[in-house]
Motif scaffolding. Sequence first.
Motif, mmCIF file in Angstrom:
data_model
loop_
_atom_site.group_PDB
_atom_site.id
_atom_site.type_symbol
_atom_site.label_atom_id
_atom_site.label_comp_id
_atom_site.label_asym_id
_atom_site.label_seq_id
_atom_site.Cartn_x
_atom_site.Cartn_y
_atom_site.Cartn_z
ATOM 1 N N GLY A 69 7.980 -2.545 -3.149
ATOM 2 C CA GLY A 69 7.116 -1.369 -3.222
ATOM 3 C C GLY A 69 5.637 -1.669 -3.175
ATOM 4 O O GLY A 69 4.815 -0.760 -3.192
ATOM 5 N N VAL A 70 5.272 -2.939 -3.084
ATOM 6 C CA VAL A 70 3.855 -3.315 -3.092
ATOM 7 C C VAL A 70 3.332 -3.358 -1.657
ATOM 8 O O VAL A 70 3.905 -4.005 -0.795
ATOM 9 N N VAL A 71 2.239 -2.666 -1.420
ATOM 10 C CA VAL A 71 1.613 -2.592 -0.110
ATOM 11 C C VAL A 71 0.479 -3.612 -0.054
ATOM 12 O O VAL A 71 -0.279 -3.750 -1.008
ATOM 13 N N VAL A 72 0.366 -4.333 1.061
ATOM 14 C CA VAL A 72 -0.784 -5.213 1.290
ATOM 15 C C VAL A 72 -1.686 -4.506 2.285
ATOM 16 O O VAL A 72 -1.247 -4.110 3.368
ATOM 17 N N ARG A 73 -2.926 -4.332 1.873
ATOM 18 C CA ARG A 73 -3.893 -3.600 2.704
ATOM 19 C C ARG A 73 -5.073 -4.516 3.023
ATOM 20 O O ARG A 73 -5.649 -5.120 2.127
ATOM 21 N N GLY B 232 -2.830 -0.527 -9.233
ATOM 22 C CA GLY B 232 -1.553 0.066 -9.605
ATOM 23 C C GLY B 232 -1.070 -0.505 -10.918
ATOM 24 O O GLY B 232 -1.697 -1.376 -11.511
ATOM 25 N N ARG B 233 0.049 0.008 -11.366
ATOM 26 C CA ARG B 233 0.635 -0.467 -12.625
ATOM 27 C C ARG B 233 1.317 -1.814 -12.407
ATOM 28 O O ARG B 233 1.937 -2.034 -11.373
ATOM 29 N N ALA C 260 5.935 7.999 -14.472
ATOM 30 C CA ALA C 260 4.690 7.866 -13.719
ATOM 31 C C ALA C 260 4.851 8.332 -12.270
ATOM 32 O O ALA C 260 4.216 7.814 -11.378
ATOM 33 N N SER C 261 5.678 9.326 -12.034
ATOM 34 C CA SER C 261 5.878 9.792 -10.662
ATOM 35 C C SER C 261 4.589 10.406 -10.131
ATOM 36 O O SER C 261 3.767 10.920 -10.879
ATOM 37 N N GLY C 262 4.421 10.331 -8.839
ATOM 38 C CA GLY C 262 3.230 10.887 -8.214
ATOM 39 C C GLY C 262 2.061 9.918 -8.138
ATOM 40 O O GLY C 262 1.046 10.236 -7.537
ATOM 41 N N GLU C 263 2.199 8.750 -8.722
ATOM 42 C CA GLU C 263 1.134 7.758 -8.645
ATOM 43 C C GLU C 263 1.197 7.023 -7.318
ATOM 44 O O GLU C 263 2.243 6.940 -6.683
ATOM 45 N N MET C 264 0.066 6.465 -6.913
ATOM 46 C CA MET C 264 0.020 5.647 -5.706
ATOM 47 C C MET C 264 0.870 4.400 -5.919
ATOM 48 O O MET C 264 1.000 3.907 -7.032
ATOM 49 N N ARG C 265 1.421 3.884 -4.827
ATOM 50 C CA ARG C 265 2.206 2.648 -4.890
ATOM 51 C C ARG C 265 1.283 1.491 -5.250
ATOM 52 O O ARG C 265 0.098 1.509 -4.933
#
Length: 127
Positions: free
Chosen positions: A29-33, A60-61, A70-75
């Motif tokens: 679930g972790v995005v690399v940007r 993020g958490r 914590a639904s609705g939070e950014m990934r």
Amino acid sequence: MAPDAATFERLADAAVAALPERFRNHLDGVVVRIEDFADEETLEAMGIEDPFELTGLYSGRSMREESSLASGEMRPMIHLYRRPLLDEWVDTGVTLEALITHVIVHEVGHHFGLSDAEMHAIEEQAG
């Protein structure tokens, strides 16, 4: 010519692939940007005046803080800042692959809530 964002993305993917399996399995679930620099808001929040001082950031958490409430939070996201990394690459002579791996390991460590010593050990395992 300086490596572009696509090259950075390939190097970041390789750095993640080199992590021990016990960590890779929890990064789905972790995005690399890839960004040229951190935005002004981020720099201000961190008390950083020179955008070249920040090469990466985890947002993020951490896994230790995750909650089904914590639904609705950014990934969770690992930000790699291309221009500061390029400057460090030129200034230090350390390979770009090694610099990106170092930042990826450090930011993955934040995702897992690890100490700096634990992150250093993972970086050694990742090569």
